[in-house]
Write a protein that holds these residues in place. Structure first.
Motif, PDB file in Angstrom:
ATOM      1  N   TYR A   9      60.583 -80.342  10.867  1.00 42.95           N
ATOM      2  CA  TYR A   9      60.149 -80.404   9.473  1.00 42.95           C
ATOM      3  C   TYR A   9      61.248 -80.975   8.585  1.00 42.95           C
ATOM      4  O   TYR A   9      61.040 -81.930   7.823  1.00 42.95           O
ATOM      5  N   THR A  10      62.444 -80.391   8.688  1.00 45.09           N
ATOM      6  CA  THR A  10      63.531 -80.738   7.772  1.00 45.09           C
ATOM      7  C   THR A  10      63.985 -82.176   7.923  1.00 45.09           C
ATOM      8  O   THR A  10      64.206 -82.884   6.931  1.00 45.09           O
ATOM      9  N   LEU A  11      64.133 -82.631   9.151  1.00 44.74           N
ATOM     10  CA  LEU A  11      64.677 -83.973   9.362  1.00 44.74           C
ATOM     11  C   LEU A  11      63.665 -85.063   9.017  1.00 44.74           C
ATOM     12  O   LEU A  11      64.047 -86.124   8.510  1.00 44.74           O
ATOM     13  N   LEU A  22      70.306 -87.682  16.638  1.00 42.65           N
ATOM     14  CA  LEU A  22      71.432 -86.779  16.413  1.00 42.65           C
ATOM     15  C   LEU A  22      71.019 -85.324  16.608  1.00 42.65           C
ATOM     16  O   LEU A  22      71.740 -84.537  17.239  1.00 42.65           O
ATOM     17  N   ALA A  23      69.859 -84.956  16.083  1.00 45.40           N
ATOM     18  CA  ALA A  23      69.374 -83.587  16.265  1.00 45.40           C
ATOM     19  C   ALA A  23      69.128 -83.296  17.743  1.00 45.40           C
ATOM     20  O   ALA A  23      69.470 -82.212  18.247  1.00 45.40           O
ATOM     21  N   LEU A  24      68.544 -84.256  18.453  1.00 40.60           N
ATOM     22  CA  LEU A  24      68.295 -84.075  19.885  1.00 40.60           C
ATOM     23  C   LEU A  24      69.605 -83.851  20.639  1.00 40.60           C
ATOM     24  O   LEU A  24      69.713 -82.961  21.485  1.00 40.60           O
ATOM     25  N   GLY A  25      70.615 -84.663  20.325  1.00 39.44           N
ATOM     26  CA  GLY A  25      71.893 -84.524  21.008  1.00 39.44           C
ATOM     27  C   GLY A  25      72.541 -83.173  20.756  1.00 39.44           C
ATOM     28  O   GLY A  25      73.055 -82.532  21.680  1.00 39.44           O
ATOM     29  N   VAL A  26      72.515 -82.719  19.496  1.00 37.00           N
ATOM     30  CA  VAL A  26      73.158 -81.444  19.157  1.00 37.00           C
ATOM     31  C   VAL A  26      72.390 -80.268  19.744  1.00 37.00           C
ATOM     32  O   VAL A  26      72.982 -79.348  20.328  1.00 37.00           O
ATOM     33  N   GLY A  42      69.195 -79.444   8.164  1.00 32.82           N
ATOM     34  CA  GLY A  42      68.627 -79.608   9.496  1.00 32.82           C
ATOM     35  C   GLY A  42      69.673 -79.601  10.591  1.00 32.82           C
ATOM     36  O   GLY A  42      69.521 -78.942  11.629  1.00 32.82           O
ATOM     37  N   LEU A  43      70.772 -80.302  10.372  1.00 31.77           N
ATOM     38  CA  LEU A  43      71.802 -80.392  11.412  1.00 31.77           C
ATOM     39  C   LEU A  43      72.533 -79.071  11.606  1.00 31.77           C
ATOM     40  O   LEU A  43      72.963 -78.752  12.717  1.00 31.77           O
ATOM     41  N   VAL A  44      72.688 -78.292  10.530  1.00 33.90           N
ATOM     42  CA  VAL A  44      73.385 -77.016  10.704  1.00 33.90           C
ATOM     43  C   VAL A  44      72.528 -76.051  11.515  1.00 33.90           C
ATOM     44  O   VAL A  44      73.061 -75.236  12.286  1.00 33.90           O
ATOM     45  N   VAL A  45      71.206 -76.126  11.397  1.00 33.49           N
ATOM     46  CA  VAL A  45      70.340 -75.309  12.237  1.00 33.49           C
ATOM     47  C   VAL A  45      70.487 -75.727  13.696  1.00 33.49           C
ATOM     48  O   VAL A  45      70.573 -74.881  14.600  1.00 33.49           O
ATOM     49  N   ALA A  46      70.555 -77.038  13.943  1.00 32.51           N
ATOM     50  CA  ALA A  46      70.760 -77.515  15.306  1.00 32.51           C
ATOM     51  C   ALA A  46      72.097 -77.032  15.854  1.00 32.51           C
ATOM     52  O   ALA A  46      72.204 -76.560  16.992  1.00 32.51           O
ATOM     53  N   PHE A  47      73.125 -77.115  15.038  1.00 36.73           N
ATOM     54  CA  PHE A  47      74.472 -76.720  15.455  1.00 36.73           C
ATOM     55  C   PHE A  47      74.559 -75.216  15.674  1.00 36.73           C
ATOM     56  O   PHE A  47      75.050 -74.748  16.715  1.00 36.73           O
TER      57      PHE A  47
END
Length: 490
Positions: free
Chosen positions: A90-92, A246-250, A439-444
């Motif tokens: 959703y976020t990305l 990037l999200a997939l990688g993290v 979004g990225l901080v949730v992935a991280f």
């Protein structure tokens, strides 16, 4: 307060640091003058309520879903990776498509674009509620994020169209932003209560009647004019590929290993998307991200700070939701109530921030907000499964103040730093960077929290994430203090 954007003075929608900020220039395109049907239909209150409903529902959805994650995990047998994608899909998409959503609203007309956004969001919500597995839910969340990106700038455009008078329009936009604040405050409580009493699917089903009422009211809003606005479709596609990669990688790197094939493929896609985006933007006659704009110190610093602020705020919401339910065994409703004091402080601080900026200057307020949010990250480090609840509530206080203090001044500074014709582009960029940070901080964080690939909560992982984001905020606050002009006042 108002944000000066060339010939147009647009009241700044800055009372809430959580919903993405609107695009003033795009919205302004809906106002063609003081006469004609496109200047309003005599019932501006209907347009305001219509815009408020859509804007509110997309913000309630974000915070409510966070509280439903443990129930989604149990019912759909999902791991931490799946839960991360429920949030980030959703976020990305919201972040990536915000870069050109304003142009779409201009080309189609605000009312038509808003109708598209509400319709797609409602149908996607139904898809989420009926999802038989985690993959279907993530796919539906992609559609929800896309719809939210369309809906956001069009909602403000409806208000601009309905209120040609600047003073009345300012009051209407203030109500619009307060609606976002209330949505964020109500989201966790509503999500927790619905999940506990009616199941996690009810969180999405709630959007259906709201969407139907919104579309019904939209039929009573005047038609909007269309303006020629170039769309950068290759650049938009490259941005989506870069963020998704990037999200997939993290996410997958934290579960499968940072050298796993899927993680490396994600990072390769991200790098390819970034390079393609740069090439497209250099050659496109109307690039989404003009290089000259990014070379302005105030713009580049504002975008960086916006990224860090959302990373801090949304990181805490994600962490504390899982901490309360996974580690402490609290119910969804009790967890939602934990966020009420923080949400109240967020709204109150939003209202005070412009006045503080007038007295001390924007730079001081921007730096102070980041420092307070960094303190919030470090203050949460001592949390354990046995920490008294009153202390956990107290430790959340700085989180409700930091971002809410900095975002209004940051937004006003950014808008004053670009020409009027670029205000929409600059605001869209800030929206995109803030959503990307969330979004990225949730992935991280999710990759740090998971243990052995499952959804177990890891206190050491939580602490590592808090330290990293806290350090990031310290760095960006130092950068803002060193590079922003001293006399930036509201």
């Amino acid at each position: 307060m108002s944000v000066t954007t060339g010939h147009d003075r647009v009241p700044s929608p800055e009372a809430d640091p959580l919903p993405a900020l609107p695009t003033p220039r795009r919205a302004a395109g809906a106002v063609t003058g003081g006469a004609g049907p496109d200047a309003g239909d005599g019932r501006p209150g209907v347009a305001l309520i219509t815009a408020l409903l859509g804007f509110t529902v997309i913000n309630v959805d974000v915070s409510a879903v966070n509280l439903a994650l443990p129930a989604i995990r149990d019912r759909l047998h999902a791991g931490m990776s799946g839960l991360q994608w429920v949030v980030d899909a959703y976020t990305l998409m919201f972040a990536a498509l915000m870069l050109s959503a304003g142009a779409l609203a201009d080309r189609a007309g605000a009312r038509r674009a808003y109708g598209w956004g509400v319709s797609l969001f409602t149908l996607a919500s139904l898809g989420c509620a009926l999802a038989p597995d985690i993959s279907s839910l993530v796919a539906a969340r992609v559609l929800q994020g896309s719809a939210a990106a369309i809906l956001m700038p069009a909602s403000l455009a409806l208000i601009r169209q309905a209120y040609p008078d600047a003073r009345r329009r300012g009051r209407a936009i203030a109500l619009w932003t307060v609606g976002g604040s209330v949505a964020i405050a109500a989201g966790p409580v509503l999500g927790g209560a619905l999940t506990q009493t009616a199941g996690w699917r009810s969180v999405f089903l709630l959007n259906l009647p709201v969407g139907a009422v919104t579309l019904l009211l939209l039929t009573r809003v005047a038609r909007s004019p269309r303006r020629p606005a170039p769309l950068d479709l290759p650049g938009q596609l490259a941005a989506v590929v870069a963020l998704a990669g990037l999200a997939l990688g993290v996410i997958e790197g934290g579960h499968e290993g940072w050298t796993s094939a899927v993680a490396l493929a994600g990072f390769a896609a991200a790098a390819t998307g970034v390079l393609a985006f740069q090439q497209v933007e250099r050659r496109h006659r109307a690039p989404m991200v003009p290089p000259a704009m990014l070379r302005r110190r105030e713009v580049s610093v504002s975008l960086t700070v916006g990224f860090a602020l959302n990373a801090g705020f949304y990181g805490v919401v994600f962490l504390l939701g899982l901490y309360c339910q996974e580690l402490r065994g609290m119910s969804g409703l009790a967890t939602g109530l934990m966020f009420v004091p923080m949400a109240a402080l967020t709204t109150l601080t939003n209202l005070l921030s412009p006045r503080l900026a007038e007295r001390t200057g924007r730079r001081a307020v921007i730096v102070a907000g980041q420092v307070i949010l960094a303190v919030a990250m470090f203050a949460l480090l001592p949390l354990t499964a046995d920490t008294p609840l009153w202390l956990a509530l107290l430790l959340l206080v700085p989180t409700g103040i930091g971002g809410a203090l900095a975002i209004p001044a940051l937004t006003a500074l950014l808008m004053d730093s670009v020409p009027g014709e670029r205000a929409g582009t600059a605001s869209g960029l800030l929206n995109a960077l803030r959503q990307t940070g969330g979004g990225l901080v949730v992935a991280f964080f999710g990759s740090l929290l998971a243990t052995s690939g499952d959804a177990a909560f890891s206190l050491p992982g939580m602490r590592v994430g808090l330290v990293v984001v806290g350090v990031l905020l310290c760095v960006t606050s130092a950068v803002a203090g060193a590079l922003l002009p001293r006399d930036s006042r509201s």
